[in-house]
Motif scaffolding. Structure first.
Motif, mmCIF file in Angstrom:
data_model
loop_
_atom_site.group_PDB
_atom_site.id
_atom_site.type_symbol
_atom_site.label_atom_id
_atom_site.label_comp_id
_atom_site.label_asym_id
_atom_site.label_seq_id
_atom_site.Cartn_x
_atom_site.Cartn_y
_atom_site.Cartn_z
ATOM 1 N N PRO A 1 -5.856 13.944 -7.366
ATOM 2 C CA PRO A 1 -4.976 13.623 -6.241
ATOM 3 C C PRO A 1 -4.913 12.114 -6.012
ATOM 4 O O PRO A 1 -5.696 11.349 -6.598
ATOM 5 N N VAL A 2 -4.001 11.684 -5.180
ATOM 6 C CA VAL A 2 -3.966 10.275 -4.782
ATOM 7 C C VAL A 2 -5.215 9.979 -3.962
ATOM 8 O O VAL A 2 -5.550 10.737 -3.037
ATOM 9 N N PRO A 3 -5.936 8.909 -4.263
ATOM 10 C CA PRO A 3 -7.161 8.600 -3.516
ATOM 11 C C PRO A 3 -6.902 8.449 -2.023
ATOM 12 O O PRO A 3 -5.829 8.021 -1.595
ATOM 13 N N GLU A 4 -7.900 8.803 -1.231
ATOM 14 C CA GLU A 4 -7.775 8.736 0.221
ATOM 15 C C GLU A 4 -7.857 7.309 0.751
ATOM 16 O O GLU A 4 -7.179 6.934 1.684
ATOM 17 N N GLY A 5 -8.717 6.497 0.172
ATOM 18 C CA GLY A 5 -8.958 5.160 0.704
ATOM 19 C C GLY A 5 -7.878 4.164 0.348
ATOM 20 O O GLY A 5 -6.838 4.510 -0.237
ATOM 21 N N ARG B 1 -2.613 8.910 -12.005
ATOM 22 C CA ARG B 1 -3.744 9.506 -11.293
ATOM 23 C C ARG B 1 -4.728 10.146 -12.261
ATOM 24 O O ARG B 1 -5.701 10.776 -11.838
ATOM 25 N N ASP C 1 6.326 16.368 -1.603
ATOM 26 C CA ASP C 1 5.374 17.108 -2.434
ATOM 27 C C ASP C 1 6.080 17.858 -3.559
ATOM 28 O O ASP C 1 5.528 18.012 -4.658
ATOM 29 N N GLU D 1 0.834 -1.201 0.000
ATOM 30 C CA GLU D 1 0.000 0.000 0.000
ATOM 31 C C GLU D 1 0.874 1.258 0.000
ATOM 32 O O GLU D 1 0.631 2.207 -0.769
ATOM 33 N N GLN D 2 1.887 1.293 0.853
ATOM 34 C CA GLN D 2 2.785 2.450 0.895
ATOM 35 C C GLN D 2 3.538 2.632 -0.414
ATOM 36 O O GLN D 2 3.705 3.757 -0.902
ATOM 37 N N ARG E 1 1.254 4.066 -3.097
ATOM 38 C CA ARG E 1 1.021 5.499 -2.887
ATOM 39 C C ARG E 1 2.225 6.312 -3.386
ATOM 40 O O ARG E 1 2.047 7.371 -4.003
#
Length: 413
Positions: A95-99, A79, A174, A65-66, A69
């Motif tokens: 943006p990168v999805p939150e979930g 994206r 960022d 997951e990391q 991301r």
């Protein structure tokens, strides 16, 4: 004065872009994928898959997951989602999805479960998916790309960075994400400039001469473009002679041409060409190119065609129609070449993975020949849509490919 399709598109794009960072122009190949999807009543993406097999229980979903991301932060195109702005096709970067980004699957039939998950992929869900399927025999890591945002060369870059981020856990600042967004735009703009330049009179005259006597196409010409059928596959494993070990593509292209030409009326063989415009930038930078020699061998004509491989496929189709050729854009066989010779097998926690090529993907063209080159030999997978391509015709193509190499003593024992 000739007005190129690319130039016309860029004029319309400029009228809707208005400096918005999140809106990106589409290359010729991307616009073709966008058009195909818009004709699909189910709004499905064209999936470009990568499958890797590891021992059971090895992979950590949290670390994966990391890593996912980090990859999404570094490569803005992943994206992106195809969209329209004022009626103009664009890529909208989000943006990168939150979930959660990684979908875990536990199933007895991991191949089938992964394909089912990938097929359940409406266009609005995003352009990059990571699935981890487990059973008692293996961990199957599946990466799914919307082909509109990623070509075959770029999948290798994404895989390399995913593995590196998995191992190191490094985060992407960022500032790097912002710089990569600007860099991607610059590369796409350069690609579009090349496509516009390659749409001039000399290039169009070349391709018009190539398709003047081409067959119109045989299979699925009247099929609804939005409803591709199933898949039947055949595998061939061929050894390469010394002369083709380093550059097998011309030999493969000639073999496809010979095999397809056995069936009267078929369209020219097409192949995907291109990839990296700039090292480290992920995107869809390919073009669909035809191989239809006149009075010369495929290999000789291919060398001549290389000068004009940036001419967008849609420009070639428009030129063929203007010249009243029998061929007007239909494709019967597409060759895709995957070079594994310069890409090491991914290693996670000291354990090498194994590439897998399980059947199950939708067939978007009547016949697709996928060639995987690795260590002096090539594996060919011949996929066909059995709803439109007769089994005997597909078998004939596979036999023709095999015989092209048998004649030169190239079949592995």
């Amino acid at each position: 004065m000739h007005r190129s399709i690319t130039g016309t598109y860029l004029k319309h794009y400029a009228s809707v872009h208005k400096g918005a960072d999140e809106l990106m122009p589409l290359t010729g190949a991307q616009r073709r994928f966008h058009h195909t999807r818009s004709a699909d009543p189910r709004d499905r993406v064209r999936i470009l898959p990568v499958f890797l097999e590891f021992p059971p229980g090895l992979l950590s979903a949290h670390r994966l997951e990391q890593a996912t991301r980090a990859v999404l932060l570094r490569h803005p195109v992943l994206r992106g989602v195809a969209d329209t702005a004022g009626g103009v096709p664009v890529l909208r970067i989000g943006p990168v999805p939150e979930g959660p980004l990684v979908q875990e699957i536990v199933a007895s039939d991991t191949d089938g479960a992964v394909w089912a998950a990938l097929e359940d992929w409406p266009a609005g869900r995003g352009s990059f998916r990571v699935l981890l399927a487990r059973d008692d025999r293996r961990d199957l890591l599946a990466l799914g790309f919307d082909h509109l945002v990623c070509d075959g060369e770029s999948t290798g870059l994404v895989l390399d960075e995913l593995v590196s981020s998995y191992q190191t856990g490094a985060r992407v600042p960022d500032s790097v994400a912002a710089a990569e967004l600007r860099r991607y735009r610059e590369v796409v703009e350069r690609r579009l400039a090349r496509e516009h330049e390659a749409s001039g009179p000399e290039a169009l005259a070349h391709w018009t001469s190539r398709v003047r006597d081409a067959g119109p196409g045989r299979w699925g010409r009247d099929r609804d473009a939005g409803e591709p059928g199933g898949q039947d596959s055949a595998w061939l494993r061929l050894a390469l002679p010394g002369s083709a070990t380093d550059r097998p593509f011309p030999a493969l292209l000639a073999a496809c041409h010979t095999a397809l030409a056995r069936t009267p009326g078929t369209a020219p063989v097409a192949y995907t060409w291109g990839g990296h415009d700039e090292a480290g930038v992920v995107g869809c930078f390919i073009n669909t190119v035809l191989a239809n020699p006149q009075g010369e061998g495929v290999r000789e004509s291919w060398w001549e065609d290389l000068e004009f491989v940036d001419t967008p496929f849609d420009e070639v189709v428009r030129a063929a129609r203007a010249g009243q050729a029998s061929w007007t854009g239909h494709l019967d066989l597409v060759l895709t070449f995957i070079d594994r010779t310069h890409r090491p097998v991914p290693v996670l926690d000291g354990v090498p993975g194994r590439f897998r090529y399980p059947p199950g993907n939708r067939i978007e063209d009547p016949v697709i020949v996928t060639a995987v080159h690795d260590r002096g030999e090539v594996s060919l997978r011949v996929d066909h849509d059995p709803t439109i391509v007769p089994g005997a015709a597909a078998t004939g193509i596979a036999d023709g490919l095999r015989e092209s190499f048998v004649d030169a003593g190239r079949v592995a024992g």
